[in-house]
Design a protein around this motif. Structure first.
Motif, PDB file in Angstrom:
ATOM      1  N   ARG A 144      29.908 -28.090  -1.221  1.00 39.95           N
ATOM      2  CA  ARG A 144      29.140 -27.786   0.001  1.00 39.95           C
ATOM      3  C   ARG A 144      27.919 -26.930  -0.320  1.00 39.95           C
ATOM      4  O   ARG A 144      26.861 -27.096   0.289  1.00 39.95           O
ATOM      5  CB  ARG A 144      30.046 -27.075   1.018  1.00 39.95           C
ATOM      6  N   LEU A 145      28.050 -26.013  -1.287  1.00 42.46           N
ATOM      7  CA  LEU A 145      26.887 -25.214  -1.683  1.00 42.46           C
ATOM      8  C   LEU A 145      25.805 -26.086  -2.310  1.00 42.46           C
ATOM      9  O   LEU A 145      24.612 -25.842  -2.119  1.00 42.46           O
ATOM     10  CB  LEU A 145      27.319 -24.133  -2.676  1.00 42.46           C
ATOM     11  N   SER A 146      26.225 -27.113  -3.064  1.00 41.35           N
ATOM     12  CA  SER A 146      25.233 -27.973  -3.709  1.00 41.35           C
ATOM     13  C   SER A 146      24.423 -28.761  -2.698  1.00 41.35           C
ATOM     14  O   SER A 146      23.312 -29.217  -3.007  1.00 41.35           O
ATOM     15  CB  SER A 146      25.943 -28.936  -4.668  1.00 41.35           C
ATOM     16  N   ALA A 147      24.970 -28.939  -1.482  1.00 39.87           N
ATOM     17  CA  ALA A 147      24.235 -29.680  -0.454  1.00 39.87           C
ATOM     18  C   ALA A 147      23.207 -28.813   0.267  1.00 39.87           C
ATOM     19  O   ALA A 147      22.367 -29.332   1.003  1.00 39.87           O
ATOM     20  CB  ALA A 147      25.215 -30.273   0.560  1.00 39.87           C
ATOM     21  N   GLY A 160      27.836 -13.215   1.052  1.00 37.89           N
ATOM     22  CA  GLY A 160      29.222 -13.173   0.617  1.00 37.89           C
ATOM     23  C   GLY A 160      29.476 -12.350  -0.615  1.00 37.89           C
ATOM     24  O   GLY A 160      30.415 -11.548  -0.659  1.00 37.89           O
ATOM     25  N   LEU A 161      28.645 -12.525  -1.649  1.00 39.07           N
ATOM     26  CA  LEU A 161      28.883 -11.829  -2.907  1.00 39.07           C
ATOM     27  C   LEU A 161      28.359 -10.401  -2.870  1.00 39.07           C
ATOM     28  O   LEU A 161      29.000  -9.483  -3.362  1.00 39.07           O
ATOM     29  CB  LEU A 161      28.222 -12.606  -4.054  1.00 39.07           C
ATOM     30  N   GLU A 162      27.162 -10.208  -2.273  1.00 37.57           N
ATOM     31  CA  GLU A 162      26.543  -8.897  -2.236  1.00 37.57           C
ATOM     32  C   GLU A 162      26.862  -8.095  -0.984  1.00 37.57           C
ATOM     33  O   GLU A 162      26.493  -6.925  -0.870  1.00 37.57           O
ATOM     34  CB  GLU A 162      25.022  -9.050  -2.351  1.00 37.57           C
ATOM     35  N   LYS A 163      27.526  -8.728  -0.016  1.00 39.19           N
ATOM     36  CA  LYS A 163      27.926  -8.051   1.231  1.00 39.19           C
ATOM     37  C   LYS A 163      26.727  -7.479   1.985  1.00 39.19           C
ATOM     38  O   LYS A 163      26.806  -6.411   2.596  1.00 39.19           O
ATOM     39  CB  LYS A 163      28.932  -6.933   0.942  1.00 39.19           C
ATOM     40  N   LEU A 164      25.595  -8.185   1.958  1.00 39.28           N
ATOM     41  CA  LEU A 164      24.396  -7.711   2.642  1.00 39.28           C
ATOM     42  C   LEU A 164      24.361  -8.227   4.081  1.00 39.28           C
ATOM     43  O   LEU A 164      24.663  -9.403   4.328  1.00 39.28           O
ATOM     44  CB  LEU A 164      23.134  -8.194   1.916  1.00 39.28           C
ATOM     45  N   LEU A 191      27.711 -23.305   7.015  1.00 44.69           N
ATOM     46  CA  LEU A 191      28.774 -23.349   6.011  1.00 44.69           C
ATOM     47  C   LEU A 191      29.807 -22.281   6.344  1.00 44.69           C
ATOM     48  O   LEU A 191      29.469 -21.141   6.635  1.00 44.69           O
ATOM     49  CB  LEU A 191      28.184 -23.092   4.618  1.00 44.69           C
ATOM     50  N   ALA A 192      31.085 -22.676   6.302  1.00 48.60           N
ATOM     51  CA  ALA A 192      32.164 -21.744   6.634  1.00 48.60           C
ATOM     52  C   ALA A 192      32.106 -20.521   5.717  1.00 48.60           C
ATOM     53  O   ALA A 192      31.819 -20.625   4.521  1.00 48.60           O
ATOM     54  CB  ALA A 192      33.519 -22.443   6.495  1.00 48.60           C
ATOM     55  N   ALA A 193      32.402 -19.354   6.283  1.00 48.56           N
ATOM     56  CA  ALA A 193      32.283 -18.090   5.551  1.00 48.56           C
ATOM     57  C   ALA A 193      33.500 -17.869   4.651  1.00 48.56           C
ATOM     58  O   ALA A 193      34.346 -17.012   4.904  1.00 48.56           O
ATOM     59  CB  ALA A 193      32.120 -16.928   6.536  1.00 48.56           C
ATOM     60  N   TYR A 195      33.790 -16.353   1.820  1.00 43.48           N
ATOM     61  CA  TYR A 195      33.139 -15.486   0.863  1.00 43.48           C
ATOM     62  C   TYR A 195      34.077 -15.024  -0.248  1.00 43.48           C
ATOM     63  O   TYR A 195      33.631 -14.752  -1.371  1.00 43.48           O
ATOM     64  CB  TYR A 195      32.547 -14.270   1.574  1.00 43.48           C
ATOM     65  N   ALA A 196      35.373 -14.904   0.037  1.00 43.39           N
ATOM     66  CA  ALA A 196      36.303 -14.437  -0.998  1.00 43.39           C
ATOM     67  C   ALA A 196      36.340 -15.390  -2.184  1.00 43.39           C
ATOM     68  O   ALA A 196      36.601 -14.972  -3.318  1.00 43.39           O
ATOM     69  CB  ALA A 196      37.706 -14.274  -0.407  1.00 43.39           C
ATOM     70  N   LEU A 197      36.062 -16.670  -1.940  1.00 38.49           N
ATOM     71  CA  LEU A 197      36.099 -17.648  -3.029  1.00 38.49           C
ATOM     72  C   LEU A 197      34.970 -17.433  -4.027  1.00 38.49           C
ATOM     73  O   LEU A 197      35.044 -17.917  -5.164  1.00 38.49           O
ATOM     74  CB  LEU A 197      36.031 -19.071  -2.468  1.00 38.49           C
ATOM     75  N   LEU A 198      33.896 -16.744  -3.634  1.00 39.79           N
ATOM     76  CA  LEU A 198      32.782 -16.520  -4.555  1.00 39.79           C
ATOM     77  C   LEU A 198      33.186 -15.637  -5.727  1.00 39.79           C
ATOM     78  O   LEU A 198      32.495 -15.618  -6.749  1.00 39.79           O
ATOM     79  CB  LEU A 198      31.600 -15.889  -3.808  1.00 39.79           C
ATOM     80  N   ASP A 199      34.295 -14.876  -5.594  1.00 32.12           N
ATOM     81  CA  ASP A 199      34.791 -14.050  -6.701  1.00 32.12           C
ATOM     82  C   ASP A 199      35.754 -14.813  -7.598  1.00 32.12           C
ATOM     83  O   ASP A 199      36.368 -14.226  -8.485  1.00 32.12           O
ATOM     84  CB  ASP A 199      35.491 -12.795  -6.156  1.00 32.12           C
ATOM     85  N   SER A 200      35.905 -16.124  -7.366  1.00 33.13           N
ATOM     86  CA  SER A 200      36.845 -16.929  -8.140  1.00 33.13           C
ATOM     87  C   SER A 200      36.351 -17.134  -9.564  1.00 33.13           C
ATOM     88  O   SER A 200      35.134 -17.128  -9.829  1.00 33.13           O
ATOM     89  CB  SER A 200      37.034 -18.284  -7.452  1.00 33.13           C
ATOM     90  N   PRO A 201      37.270 -17.335 -10.538  1.00 33.67           N
ATOM     91  CA  PRO A 201      36.843 -17.697 -11.910  1.00 33.67           C
ATOM     92  C   PRO A 201      36.009 -18.966 -11.957  1.00 33.67           C
ATOM     93  O   PRO A 201      35.281 -19.180 -12.921  1.00 33.67           O
ATOM     94  CB  PRO A 201      38.183 -17.878 -12.646  1.00 33.67           C
ATOM     95  N   GLU A 202      36.080 -19.816 -10.910  1.00 34.22           N
ATOM     96  CA  GLU A 202      35.269 -21.030 -10.839  1.00 34.22           C
ATOM     97  C   GLU A 202      33.782 -20.719 -10.945  1.00 34.22           C
ATOM     98  O   GLU A 202      32.996 -21.526 -11.465  1.00 34.22           O
ATOM     99  CB  GLU A 202      35.556 -21.741  -9.515  1.00 34.22           C
TER     100      GLU A 202
END
Length: 640
Positions: A144-147, A160-164, A191-193, A195-202
């Motif tokens: 979804r981010l690639s779109a 999500g990552l920077e919490k701004l 895009l659904a929020a 944000y916790a997934l942004l800290d994934s090893p992926e």
């Protein structure tokens, strides 16, 4: 991304803007390097490919260091730990700007920007580097981010990552040269929020896996360059030529060698398929007696692709393995456990006696195929009761062992709330909410409860293919956490399981080794150690936790890895904590297992006492080293 979304130059800095020295920027870059590289990786256009995105992310961050004193717009740094740090804000802005410029199309009669070209440094020859694969949620979020357009992707990641907050996101995007800030924020809103997934090893370009590049192409280039006839003969004899080609093997790489054993391992007709009732007469309950289930067990093309990708995953295949798990191909025909459709993906679950391998591909093709491994050697009974089929929208779906009669979902933090039954259809359980679904805090921890006619067990999803078994009791005489008493005992320590995700954990045991009266008639506190054993033997993790009356959670006071403490080989543990009473006084509390004869401390608090418990007045922030002596005379150190 459209070229007009990013202006060619950032807005000029104001004279009132803070000035950042090179040393200050370098300190921020070094301290927060992993987060900055993750930010660059997420904002870079996915069309670059995972290997180039990894190298480009590191290159962009390393080039973000200014050459001299630089003014930076007044943009707050990330809220988590460095609020107001202008050095971090400057480096982050330069990273975002360069990542957005990397997506700009090349123009005729114009020099390309440096970020639009492949990075000169770092470079890794002969290897492809990419982050560890996550679950279905991470894969879906990446797609979804690639779109999204580059600015929208940057807005989502900064939120999500920077919490701004949005106001600060606007400032960062504007300072990075984005001319359509409102449109970018609106697009990111769609895009659904998650944000916790942004800290994934992926999405972690600092924790990487390595695979060889296209060996066939490299061989051809070497042959053309060297023009050595003898080398050609040797290479041709050792490596062979491609056989059936790419098409029948889907996302697999070209075959590098052909021999009878390798060909047999790729033949779907030779897969082991166990009879549905074989487990009833078997002497052991393990994965070797699982029947093949699913509606696609006869789909030879799918099975062929799964076996071929296992043997030689191609460049586009996302491969992950739990620590200590080999990811090479099977030595012979493996056993088929499942082949079917789950959550819009075709899945194949295979077992070779040592590992579980899960192959997943989209329903509409093979692009984006994933291959996951988990070590399960010696698994029996409860440890061989469930395999994760997939994760989607925060839910987990399991394939259950044939001997499992009932399955249920239970919140480990609410032992009195009861369990919610799950339906079983051809061994596939209905989805249950996984503990990873929480985006902030820890208010619940859902586990899988299985019943097989001989007892009830609890299994916890720790982000791997096989859930970890939860037990309770003194090392060497543990029992399953299933009854009401065991559930109440585990409840305060459920959230500590998050520290054990992705470590190849086999079992986690909780042992209350001491109970200590608190000063000032404040009741008694429990001392518990939780020990996570792994499938590979090494990498064990031990946590000492302290739980006082009235508190929901136990507090981790000490932790260690690869130590025998709190385990069958050494069922002893010693730990301490600084505790503040209701009256405001500080104390050093320490406790060992019941056969601890004495405890002593050195450093900021110097005291000793007989027995397994120690209470001493202390100053706030005091540092002390613990040691003790067992009744046998052996010395032990405090867990750190």
């Amino acid at each position: 991304m459209q070229s007009q979304d990013v202006a060619p130059r950032p807005p000029a800095a104001s004279a009132a803007d803070p000035v950042v020295d090179v040393e200050q920027a370098e300190a921020a870059l070094v301290e927060h390097y992993p987060r900055l590289v993750r930010l660059a990786y997420l904002v870079l256009p996915p069309g670059l490919g995972r290997n180039r995105r990894v190298l480009s992310a590191h290159a962009l961050v390393q080039r973000a260091l200014p050459r001299g004193r630089t003014s930076t717009p007044v943009i707050p740094a990330q809220a988590a730990g460095h609020e107001g740090d202008p050095g971090y804000a400057l480096v982050r802005l330069r990273v975002v700007r360069s990542a957005l410029e990397a997506a700009l199309p090349l123009r005729r009669r114009a020099w390309p920007k440096r970020s639009q070209l492949p990075p000169l440094l770092p470079q890794v020859w002969g290897l492809r580097l990419f982050p560890r694969s996550g679950g279905a949620d991470e894969l879906a979020l990446d797609q979804r981010l690639s779109a999204l357009s580059g600015p929208a992707r940057a807005a989502y990641v900064l939120r999500g990552l920077e919490k701004l907050p949005d106001g600060d996101v606007r400032k960062v995007l504007a300072a990075a040269g984005v001319t359509t800030v409102d449109a970018a924020l609106k697009e990111a809103d769609g895009l659904a929020a998650q944000y916790a997934l942004l800290d994934s090893p992926e999405f972690d370009p600092c924790s990487l896996q390595a695979r060889p590049t296209d060996l066939m192409r490299r061989r051809q280039h070497t042959r053309a360059a060297l023009v050595a006839g003898a080398a050609l003969v040797v290479c041709g004899a050792l490596l062979g030529l491609p056989g059936e080609g790419w098409a029948p093997d889907g996302a697999a790489a070209p075959p590098y060698a052909q021999n009878p054993a390798a060909q047999a391992a790729l033949d779907p007709s030779r897969l082991t398929k166990v009879a549905p009732a074989a487990w009833e007469a078997a002497s052991r309950r393990d994965f070797s007696v699982w029947p093949a289930r699913g509606e696609l067990t006869s789909d030879r093309a799918l099975l062929r692709r799964a076996l071929a990708v296992w043997a030689r995953p191609g460049e586009t295949v996302r491969v992950s393995a739990t620590p200590g798990t080999p990811s090479g191909g099977p030595s012979g025909p493996p056993q088929l456990l499942y082949a079917g459709v789950v959550d819009n993906a075709r899945l194949v679950i295979l077992y070779d006696g040592l590992r579980i391998a899960r192959y997943a591909e989209p329903k509409d093709g093979t692009a984006g195929a994933a291959l996951d491994f988990a070590r399960v050697d010696g698994a029996t009974g409860a440890e061989a009761s469930a395999v994760v089929l997939g994760r989607a929208d925060g839910n987990v779906r399991y394939l259950m062992a044939p001997w499992v009669k009932k399955a249920a979902e239970r919140d480990l933090m609410k032992p009195a709330s009861g369990a919610m039954a799950l339906t079983l259809t051809d061994g596939v359980a209905s989805p249950l909410s996984g503990p990873a679904a929480q985006q902030s805090g820890c208010t619940s921890w859902n586990v899988l409860q299985v019943s097989d006619g001989t007892g009830t067990r609890l299994l916890s999803d720790l982000g791997e293919l096989v859930p970890a078994r939860l037990t309770l009791g003194r090392p060497g005489s543990v029992r399953d956490a299933s009854g009401a008493k065991e559930l109440r005992a585990w409840s305060p320590y459920a959230c500590s399981l998050a520290a054990m995700r992705g470590q190849g954990v086999r079992t986690v045991n909780a042992w209350q080794y001491a109970r200590q009266p608190l000063p000032g008639a404040s009741g008694s506190a429990d001392w518990v150690c939780t020990r996570a054993e792994t499938w590979r033997g090494g990498g064990t993790r031990v946590l000492a936790q302290f739980h006082t009356p009235g508190e929901v959670y136990g507090a981790v006071t000490a932790q260690a890895e690869n130590v025998p403490a709190c385990g069958p080989r050494d069922p002893h543990v010693l730990a301490g904590v600084l505790w503040k009473s209701e009256a405001g006084s500080w104390y050093l509390l320490a406790a060992g297992s019941k056969d601890t004869a004495s405890i002593r401390t050195t450093g900021g608090v110097k005291v000793s006492g007989e027995g397994p418990l120690l209470t001493a007045p202390a100053e706030q922030g005091a540092q002390a080293e613990l040691s003790g002596t067992l009744e046998s005379g052996r010395a032990i150190d405090g867990l750190r």
